[in-house]
Design a protein around this motif. Structure first.
Motif, PDB file in Angstrom:
ATOM      1  N   GLY A 150     -21.040  64.990  -7.725  1.00 20.59           N
ATOM      2  CA  GLY A 150     -19.785  64.374  -8.113  1.00 20.59           C
ATOM      3  C   GLY A 150     -18.743  65.370  -8.579  1.00 20.59           C
ATOM      4  O   GLY A 150     -19.024  66.550  -8.792  1.00 20.59           O
ATOM      5  N   ASP A 166     -14.046  55.816  -1.720  1.00 27.13           N
ATOM      6  CA  ASP A 166     -15.096  55.126  -2.465  1.00 27.13           C
ATOM      7  C   ASP A 166     -16.442  55.504  -1.873  1.00 27.13           C
ATOM      8  O   ASP A 166     -16.889  54.927  -0.885  1.00 27.13           O
ATOM      9  CB  ASP A 166     -14.883  53.606  -2.380  1.00 27.13           C
ATOM     10  CG  ASP A 166     -15.791  52.884  -3.365  1.00 27.13           C
ATOM     11  OD1 ASP A 166     -16.814  53.473  -3.757  1.00 27.13           O
ATOM     12  OD2 ASP A 166     -15.463  51.748  -3.727  1.00 27.13           O
ATOM     13  N   GLU A 167     -17.053  56.512  -2.488  1.00 21.52           N
ATOM     14  CA  GLU A 167     -18.291  57.031  -1.931  1.00 21.52           C
ATOM     15  C   GLU A 167     -19.394  55.973  -1.937  1.00 21.52           C
ATOM     16  O   GLU A 167     -20.167  55.855  -0.984  1.00 21.52           O
ATOM     17  CB  GLU A 167     -18.738  58.263  -2.708  1.00 21.52           C
ATOM     18  CG  GLU A 167     -19.911  58.930  -2.028  1.00 21.52           C
ATOM     19  CD  GLU A 167     -20.264  60.268  -2.636  1.00 21.52           C
ATOM     20  OE1 GLU A 167     -19.519  60.767  -3.481  1.00 21.52           O
ATOM     21  OE2 GLU A 167     -21.305  60.797  -2.239  1.00 21.52           O
ATOM     22  N   GLU A 168     -19.407  55.200  -3.013  1.00 21.50           N
ATOM     23  CA  GLU A 168     -20.426  54.156  -3.150  1.00 21.50           C
ATOM     24  C   GLU A 168     -20.361  53.190  -1.969  1.00 21.50           C
ATOM     25  O   GLU A 168     -21.368  52.857  -1.337  1.00 21.50           O
ATOM     26  CB  GLU A 168     -20.182  53.407  -4.465  1.00 21.50           C
ATOM     27  CG  GLU A 168     -21.423  52.892  -5.141  1.00 21.50           C
ATOM     28  CD  GLU A 168     -22.382  54.007  -5.513  1.00 21.50           C
ATOM     29  OE1 GLU A 168     -23.569  53.830  -5.242  1.00 21.50           O
ATOM     30  OE2 GLU A 168     -21.924  55.039  -6.039  1.00 21.50           O
ATOM     31  N   ALA A 169     -19.118  52.764  -1.669  1.00 22.15           N
ATOM     32  CA  ALA A 169     -18.932  51.798  -0.588  1.00 22.15           C
ATOM     33  C   ALA A 169     -19.356  52.394   0.755  1.00 22.15           C
ATOM     34  O   ALA A 169     -20.010  51.736   1.567  1.00 22.15           O
ATOM     35  CB  ALA A 169     -17.474  51.357  -0.532  1.00 22.15           C
ATOM     36  N   ARG A 221     -21.549  54.523   1.224  1.00 26.20           N
ATOM     37  CA  ARG A 221     -23.008  54.568   1.257  1.00 26.20           C
ATOM     38  C   ARG A 221     -23.590  53.188   1.566  1.00 26.20           C
ATOM     39  O   ARG A 221     -24.572  53.057   2.285  1.00 26.20           O
ATOM     40  CB  ARG A 221     -23.537  55.096  -0.068  1.00 26.20           C
ATOM     41  CG  ARG A 221     -24.706  56.026   0.119  1.00 26.20           C
ATOM     42  CD  ARG A 221     -25.214  56.553  -1.199  1.00 26.20           C
ATOM     43  NE  ARG A 221     -24.432  57.674  -1.689  1.00 26.20           N
ATOM     44  CZ  ARG A 221     -24.212  57.901  -2.995  1.00 26.20           C
ATOM     45  NH1 ARG A 221     -24.680  57.069  -3.899  1.00 26.20           N
ATOM     46  NH2 ARG A 221     -23.526  58.951  -3.359  1.00 26.20           N
ATOM     47  N   VAL A 222     -22.945  52.163   0.994  1.00 24.17           N
ATOM     48  CA  VAL A 222     -23.393  50.800   1.243  1.00 24.17           C
ATOM     49  C   VAL A 222     -23.342  50.485   2.733  1.00 24.17           C
ATOM     50  O   VAL A 222     -24.218  49.812   3.273  1.00 24.17           O
ATOM     51  CB  VAL A 222     -22.530  49.796   0.445  1.00 24.17           C
ATOM     52  CG1 VAL A 222     -22.786  48.366   0.923  1.00 24.17           C
ATOM     53  CG2 VAL A 222     -22.814  49.918  -1.039  1.00 24.17           C
ATOM     54  N   THR A 268     -23.587  59.940   2.879  1.00 24.31           N
ATOM     55  CA  THR A 268     -22.331  60.613   2.520  1.00 24.31           C
ATOM     56  C   THR A 268     -22.528  62.096   2.240  1.00 24.31           C
ATOM     57  O   THR A 268     -21.653  62.899   2.536  1.00 24.31           O
ATOM     58  CB  THR A 268     -21.690  59.951   1.294  1.00 24.31           C
ATOM     59  OG1 THR A 268     -22.657  59.913   0.239  1.00 24.31           O
ATOM     60  CG2 THR A 268     -21.248  58.541   1.612  1.00 24.31           C
TER      61      THR A 268
END
Lengths: 288, 288
Positions: free
Chosen positions: B83, B167-170, B172-173, B178
């Protein structure tokens, strides 16, 4: 002179210097989540204020040191007032604030170089270094003072953050600035004071480096790297972790040169950082 | 006229650095303050391959870019997993360490004295030694880097790295690995910086460690910020403006060593003022 005792002493001395740098860096990071690159240049400025006051205005060393610490603190608060507070109000995201602090660092460093020249300057004449022997290790009085001040600052920060109302407010801002603001905390004022305190301690670190070896405009970069590595190793923003990280770095560097040539100190520091980033990225005291 | 050709050559080298750094910062959201380190790795690798092994420039430059890119992938992997804050801090430390390695590994890099007498490029008996052919050669490299970057950011790959930035999380979802994308961009961008280093080494014919310090990374960052995030044409504009600044200062009549510091002052001010008043840069398409 016993080599082991000397290395032990050198480790603690280096750790003490890193502690002074990391304490202020972590305090500011804790309250603002800002990786404050300007911290290194503010520390260097402390050293230059002492140089200017003692050499040009003929002040005594003790009042000059007080003025240097105070001056660095004020400089940090001014940076917050001019740059970081406006960005905070605009809710600028971390990369923007970081870049601004990098710019402030660059400007300050160039400013010091223009005013004082790029050469190495000594705050104390070399013959003024009187050494004492502690358990077989030779330590100068400046180094002794550095260790004392670092210990004092660590305990002071701990008590201050733990037991005063101000410390509680700082921790509240660190947890959630918005909520703290809603509860009626004047966060801008608190953060300004945090900048003052953190920068003053940084100035002290710059002055102690200056008294021990000397000052140079480019020292700020060294200071920020040596402040950042213990901070990551200990857990970013964690005060106690920072102190442990600082001591660990001091020991790793000084005992490392038992095995490899001393010019690889920097590589040892980076190796330590790499190990932590791979195996324990949250740091010694950090919570995931 | 030869002065204009000189400036144009410098422009193309810095434009390569700016465009490639923009891939990392503007498109992927990785704030790197270590681009000069890879610039240096490419320059040193090329210079050593040419002077010690007698390789042809083009072969040496490609190998230099590969070495720089491989190290870039490794370092990108190390920092990007963790991060933003870790990436930024780690990048500063890494640049610092690379310079200290270049200074201290004397048997390989010739230490602070640097490497003199780096040959000019030649291909099949034709020498790019004089200024005009060299300018054409660096412009060809710039066009290649620009074209590759443009293709990268417009491809599906480019859309994914922008998603990582947003939005890295998104991302990844949606099933994107990533970290792989971040490492890949690091490899591409640092290989391009390596190419810039190869051109620089062969153009100046002499390199030394301090050229590739963190301050140089700040300059490249200023190029990206001036032009704007996530706009590779902007980085051309930034390189153009920031290569001209030192010349303007020289015409303004500052002495050589003051001028160097004034340059830094200006770069620092560019960072601070843009962050305060126009964080997206002149023609940027993204603001943090």
């Amino acid at each position: 002179m016993d080599i082991f005792a000397q290395l032990l002493a050198n480790s603690v001395i280096a750790g003490a210097l890193y502690t002074l740098i990391t304490l202020g860096f972590n305090l500011i990071y804790g309250a603002t989540k800002l990786i404050n690159m300007a911290h290194g240049a503010v520390a260097a400025s402390g050293g230059y204020i002492v140089f200017f006051l003692t050499q040009t205005w003929g002040w005594g060393m003790i009042p000059a040191v007080f003025a240097g610490v105070l001056g660095a603190g004020v400089l940090g608060a001014v940076l917050d007032w001019l740059i970081f507070a406006p960005l905070r109000r605009r809710k600028a995201r971390p990369p923007v604030v970081f870049t601004a602090s990098l710019g402030a660092f660059t400007v300050l460093q160039a400013f010091l170089a223009i005013l004082f020249g790029a050469q190495f300057l000594a705050l104390l004449p070399a013959e003024a270094a009187d050494t004492v022997s502690v358990g077989g290790a030779l330590i100068t009085s400046v180094q002794l003072a550095t260790m004392g001040l670092a210990a004092l600052a660590s305990v002071g920060f701990f008590l201050f953050l733990r037991f005063t109302t101000f410390g509680k407010v700082v921790r509240a801002i660190s947890d959630d600035e918005e909520v703290a603001k809603m509860l009626g905390v004047n966060t801008d004022r608190i953060v300004r004071i945090v900048f003052f305190i953190g920068s003053a301690v940084a100035g002290l670190a710059g002055i102690m480096i200056g008294l021990d070896t000397g000052i140079q405009p480019t020292m700020g970069l060294f200071i920020i790297v040596e402040g950042v590595i213990p901070s990551i190793v200990g857990g970013i923003g964690n005060m106690a972790g920072g102190v442990i990280g600082a001591l660990l770095l001091g020991f790793a560097e000084n005992f490392g040169i038992w095995f490899i040539p001393s010019q690889w100190k920097g590589a040892i520091a980076f190796g330590l950082l790499t190990l932590f980033l791979i195996f324990r990225p949250q740091g010694i005291m950090g919570r995931k | 006229m030869s002065y204009l050709i000189h400036l144009s050559t410098l422009f193309s080298i810095y434009a390569i650095l700016g465009v490639s750094l923009n891939l990392l910062i503007g498109y992927t959201g990785l704030i790197s303050v270590m681009h000069a380190a890879f610039f240096g790795v490419g320059a040193y690798a090329t210079a050593l391959l040419m002077t010690k092994l007698g390789l042809n420039f083009f072969l040496a430059a490609i190998l230099g870019a590969v070495i720089s890119g491989v190290i870039g992938c490794a370092i990108g992997w190390l920092f990007a997993r963790l991060g933003g804050d870790y990436y930024v801090m780690g990048s500063v430390a890494w640049n610092f360490i690379v310079v200290s390695i270049l200074i201290n590994w004397e048997s390989l890099t010739n230490g602070p004295l640097g490497i003199p007498g780096i040959p000019k490029p030649s291909l099949g008996g034709f020498s790019f030694g004089s200024n005009v052919p060299f300018l054409i050669l660096s412009l060809i490299f710039l066009v290649c880097v620009y074209a590759i970057s443009r293709w990268v950011v417009r491809s599906s790959f480019g859309r994914v790295i922008k998603a990582v930035r947003e939005d890295e999380e998104a991302a990844r979802v949606f099933g994107y690995h990533t970290l792989f994308f971040k490492v890949a961009v690091s490899g591409i961008a640092t290989a391009m910086a390596g190419i810039a280093g190869a051109l620089f080494a062969s153009y100046i014919t002499f390199i030394e460690p301090t050229t590739f310090s963190v301050m140089e990374s700040v300059l490249i960052l200023a190029i990206v910020i001036f032009g704007g995030f996530a706009n590779i044409r902007g980085s051309l504009l930034g390189a153009f403006a920031l290569v001209l600044i030192p010349e303007a200062l020289r015409f303004a009549g500052f002495s050589a060593d003051i001028a160097a510091n004034m340059q830094q002052l200006v770069y620092g001010l560019v960072l601070v003022l843009f962050m305060l008043y126009r964080p997206q840069g002149l023609i940027g398409e993204y603001r943090f």
